[in-house]
Design a protein around this motif. Sequence first.
Motif, PDB file in Angstrom:
ATOM      1  N   PHE A  87     -39.520 -32.961  68.402  1.00  0.00           N
ATOM      2  CA  PHE A  87     -40.945 -32.920  68.069  1.00  0.00           C
ATOM      3  C   PHE A  87     -41.143 -32.627  66.584  1.00  0.00           C
ATOM      4  N   VAL A  88     -40.439 -31.635  66.061  1.00  0.00           N
ATOM      5  CA  VAL A  88     -40.576 -31.294  64.642  1.00  0.00           C
ATOM      6  C   VAL A  88     -40.048 -32.432  63.769  1.00  0.00           C
ATOM      7  N   ARG A  89     -39.010 -33.138  64.229  1.00  0.00           N
ATOM      8  CA  ARG A  89     -38.563 -34.344  63.530  1.00  0.00           C
ATOM      9  C   ARG A  89     -39.726 -35.309  63.350  1.00  0.00           C
ATOM     10  N   ASN A  90     -40.478 -35.552  64.434  1.00  0.00           N
ATOM     11  CA  ASN A  90     -41.635 -36.457  64.378  1.00  0.00           C
ATOM     12  C   ASN A  90     -42.692 -35.952  63.410  1.00  0.00           C
ATOM     13  N   VAL A  91     -42.932 -34.648  63.448  1.00  0.00           N
ATOM     14  CA  VAL A  91     -43.939 -34.047  62.566  1.00  0.00           C
ATOM     15  C   VAL A  91     -43.539 -34.242  61.101  1.00  0.00           C
ATOM     16  N   LEU A  92     -42.251 -34.104  60.817  1.00  0.00           N
ATOM     17  CA  LEU A  92     -41.782 -34.275  59.439  1.00  0.00           C
ATOM     18  C   LEU A  92     -41.902 -35.726  58.982  1.00  0.00           C
ATOM     19  N   TYR A  93     -41.666 -36.669  59.865  1.00  0.00           N
ATOM     20  CA  TYR A  93     -41.891 -38.071  59.491  1.00  0.00           C
ATOM     21  C   TYR A  93     -43.371 -38.280  59.146  1.00  0.00           C
ATOM     22  N   ALA A  94     -44.248 -37.666  59.926  1.00  0.00           N
ATOM     23  CA  ALA A  94     -45.680 -37.787  59.647  1.00  0.00           C
ATOM     24  C   ALA A  94     -46.035 -37.149  58.308  1.00  0.00           C
ATOM     25  N   ILE A  95     -45.411 -36.020  58.023  1.00  0.00           N
ATOM     26  CA  ILE A  95     -45.642 -35.358  56.734  1.00  0.00           C
ATOM     27  C   ILE A  95     -45.160 -36.254  55.585  1.00  0.00           C
TER      28      ILE A  95
END
Length: 345
Positions: free
Chosen positions: A302-310
Amino acid sequence: MKSGSGLKDRLVAQARAEGFVDCRICRPWDVPQVPARLEAFLRAGYHGQMEWMAERTHWRGDPAKLWPEARSVIMLAESYTPEGDPTGILAHPDRGAISVYARNKDYHDLVKKRLKRLARWLIAEAGGEVKVFVDTAPVPEKALGHAAGLGWQGKHTNLVSRDWGNWAFLGSVFSTLELPADDVEVDHCGSCRACLDACPTDAFPAPYQLDARRCISYLTIEHKGPVEEELRGKLGNRIYGCDDCLAACPWNKFAVAASDMRYAARDDLNAPVLAELAALDDAAFRAKFSGSPIKRIGRDRFVRNVLYAIGNSGLTTLVPVAQALTDDPDPTVADAARWAAEQLS
């Protein structure tokens, strides 16, 4: 065991009373096209890392073999239509876009409880034996929904109905009773290709074909490890799932409002702040997503996905957020953090 149309009418009425938007019936053997389509899908490698799709294909391809005693499949649709345009969040790069179905309670639990109540009602009314399924067994639900007349599989491969659009969960009740079957639905997509053109990653090699390896829902939920750099930029701020092809379907003008308020978005998941989500450790992640389908993918993915969004946000104010995770214990998270920081620098 044969049962007449009177029972079927009462069954449909009971299904609607339970909250289902539609109820239709087919036979377990009414989907002879599935084995060849499944084989072609797997042979092309479109399933990606979803190895489970290549397992138990004798059941996944032929529902009649899943439970040979079954004589009828009762197909149910339950609406989860969003209140507004779910793609509006894509214009807010500091926020995360979560698929409509995952913004509150896990639909598996809600739909299955309704299916079980309907199954118990059927047994009390007419006897027989039943088994209920909702998205967790090798059941070709979309093909069975098409055969039962719930709708047709659109060019985006999801089920579409002229009566309620395509915002619906599917569930099934297999029964040993011989209930009157409905007519198969015909395809009403025509020349429309709105869903295909809406896909940010070109995940449809052709109409009615999906390459999951390019689908954002697959990439953010099922895919383990780093996402290919060529695709990261196409994720935008989508951090769990994607609704673009569903939202583009013109048949949604007939969409029916969700009957269960537990599908309505939680305030904290409607437009969550990326910086706050990136700071979640494992315990905080589990607490925040308790009872949510998001919990299944775990904190690291999930945090991987959030970092891609960032990284896709273009907001330099988020550089410190990404940099703080460049030494994360999970190598995929650390890789995503470094990529995000580079994108923003």
